[in-house]
Design a protein around this motif. Sequence first.
Motif, PDB file in Angstrom:
ATOM      1  N   THR A   1     -53.369   6.385  41.309  1.00  0.00           N
ATOM      2  CA  THR A   1     -52.729   5.067  41.247  1.00  0.00           C
ATOM      3  C   THR A   1     -53.300   4.093  42.283  1.00  0.00           C
TER       4      THR A   1
ATOM      5  N   LYS B   1     -59.075  -2.643  38.051  1.00  0.00           N
ATOM      6  CA  LYS B   1     -59.553  -1.906  39.231  1.00  0.00           C
ATOM      7  C   LYS B   1     -60.665  -0.928  38.866  1.00  0.00           C
TER       8      LYS B   1
ATOM      9  N   ASP C   1     -55.250   8.105  32.528  1.00  0.00           N
ATOM     10  CA  ASP C   1     -54.226   7.063  32.484  1.00  0.00           C
ATOM     11  C   ASP C   1     -52.900   7.547  31.909  1.00  0.00           C
TER      12      ASP C   1
ATOM     13  N   ALA D   1     -49.911   2.465  44.466  1.00  0.00           N
ATOM     14  CA  ALA D   1     -50.417   1.429  43.563  1.00  0.00           C
ATOM     15  C   ALA D   1     -50.184   0.040  44.147  1.00  0.00           C
TER      16      ALA D   1
ATOM     17  N   LEU E   1     -50.111   7.096  34.341  1.00  0.00           N
ATOM     18  CA  LEU E   1     -49.397   5.815  34.409  1.00  0.00           C
ATOM     19  C   LEU E   1     -48.328   5.714  33.332  1.00  0.00           C
TER      20      LEU E   1
ATOM     21  N   HIS F   1     -54.597  -2.011  36.709  1.00  0.00           N
ATOM     22  CA  HIS F   1     -55.276  -0.737  36.922  1.00  0.00           C
ATOM     23  C   HIS F   1     -56.605  -0.702  36.161  1.00  0.00           C
TER      24      HIS F   1
END
Length: 493
Positions: A216, A291, A252, A161, A255, A288
Motif C-alpha cells: 500500500t 504510483k 491489487d 497508504a 486493495l 495507487h
Amino acid sequence: MIGPVLVCLVAVVGFGLGIWKTRLVASSQGVFAAISAGIAAMFDPALSDDEKEASIRRTGLDLIKKTGGLALRLILSLLAAAVPIYLADWLGLVPLEASMDMMLSWEFIVIVSVVAIAVGSILSRLLGGKKEAEPSEGYSAGDQMVHTLAFASPGLMRRLAASDDSLFSSKVAGVKPAGPIFITSLARGGTTALLNALHDLPNVATHRYADMPFLTAPLLWSKLGGNRSVARRERAHGDGMEIDLESPEAFDEVLWRLYWPEKYNGNKIALWRPGDIKEKARDVMRRHMSKIILLRKGDKAAGGDVHYVSKNNANIARLTVIPEMFPGAEVIVPLRHPVTHAASLLRQHENFLTRHAEDPFSRRYMNDIGHLEFGELMRPIAFEGFAPGGREPTSPDYWLAYWIAAFREIRQNGEGCHLVAQDDLRSNPQGTMDALCDRIGLDHGGVDFTKYFRPGADLGDSSVYSSELLAEAQALYEELNARAVRASVPVEA
C-alpha cells in the motif's frame, strides 16, 4: 609479530568451528521463525481470542527455549575463540594484550574477512551437491517477520497508504495515466502468460514482486527496500514459471480486500454490483495505479500514454463496476477449454492443499495477498447459479461446474470484455497478440510474443466429467470462443 598473528588465526578458526558445530546460524533462524509465528498468530483473523492466547503462549515458551539455545551456542563459539588466546598467554608464548590488539586491528579484520569469504566460496563449490532447503515463498525467517508486520492490520496498511500519498503527493499529481487494463479469468486460464507478454511493452506498468510486502506504500518502500536481492526461482504453482523481484505479479487484490472487507465474509467471495462502488476507495485505487506508473516509468508517467495493467483473477466478480470506477478501462479474458482448465484447477487445488499443510507461512502469504483460489484457503466467488450439488473440491465435476458459473458471469456481464482463446495463443501467438494490442490501443511494434506461450495443443481427458456438465460447458465455450479476438490473417497450418 608472527606469534600474535598465528594465535589470532587459530582463534578465528576456533570461532568458525564453534559456529559450525553448534549450528548457530540455524538456531538464529529458528528464533526469527518463532517471533514471526507469534506475530502472525496475534494478527490472524481466522483465530479466536482463546486460540490466539494459546498460540502466543506456546510461541512464547518456544521463543524462550530457542533464545536460550542461541545464547548457549554463541557462548560456546566465543569460548572456542578465547581458548587459544588465553592458552598462549598462560604458556607465556604471546601476551593477552598483544593478541587482543591484533584481533581488533582493522588490517586483521579486513584480511580475515576476505579470506573467509574466499574459503566459503570454494567450499560451497566443492560441496555444491548439498543444498540448503528453499526458504518459504523465497523468504528467509527475517523476511517472513517483516512480511507479517507489513500485513499486521488493515489500519496499518491504510496509514501506510496515506503516508505514501503525503510524501509523494506532488509527484503522483503529475501522473497522467491512460486507461487501465485488467486481465482476468479463473486461475490457470493463462492470465500470467498474458501479463508477462504485456509487461514488456513500453507503455505498460505493473506490480512486481519487488513491491512486496509494503504494497500500500509502493513509492516509500521503493526507497527503503530497493537494494534487495532474491535468487530467481520457480513459483509455488510448480508450473515451470520462474520469478524474481523484477517479475510482474497480481497484488491489487490486497486493495479490494482492504476497502471491501464485507465481500469476504463467510466461505465465499461475494459479487460486486454497481451499488457497491465506494468513492473514497475508488480514489485510493486510482492514486495507487498512478504510483505504480510513476514507480515503473518515472518521467514518462506524465505523458498520458502509460497503462496500469492488473492481472487479478477475482476481477471476474467486478465486471459490472470496473467500467464505472475506471473510465477507459479495458478488460481482457483468456479463454481456455473447460476440459483442460478444470483439470488444471483441480491439480493446483491438490498442490496447495499439500503445500499449505507443510508450510504455514506459504498459507499466510497467499492469504495476505488475497490469492484464495486453492488449498486450505479456497474461497470460491459466489457466482449466480453456482451450486456444487454436493460435489467436493477434490472432484473434477466441482471445477467444471465452477468454470460454467464463472463464464456465465462473463457472458452476462462482460459485454465489453476482450476474449482471447488460449488455443489461438498457442497456435498463433504473434498474430493473436498483435490483434489484441490493436483492439485495445497498445503499441506493440517489434515485440516478439512467441516466447510467452506454450506451443502445441492443450489436451485433456473429458471422460472424468459427467456428460451433462461437459455438454453445457462445451456449448458455453463455443459461444464465447466465437467472440474471441483473432488475427486478421490466420497462421498457416
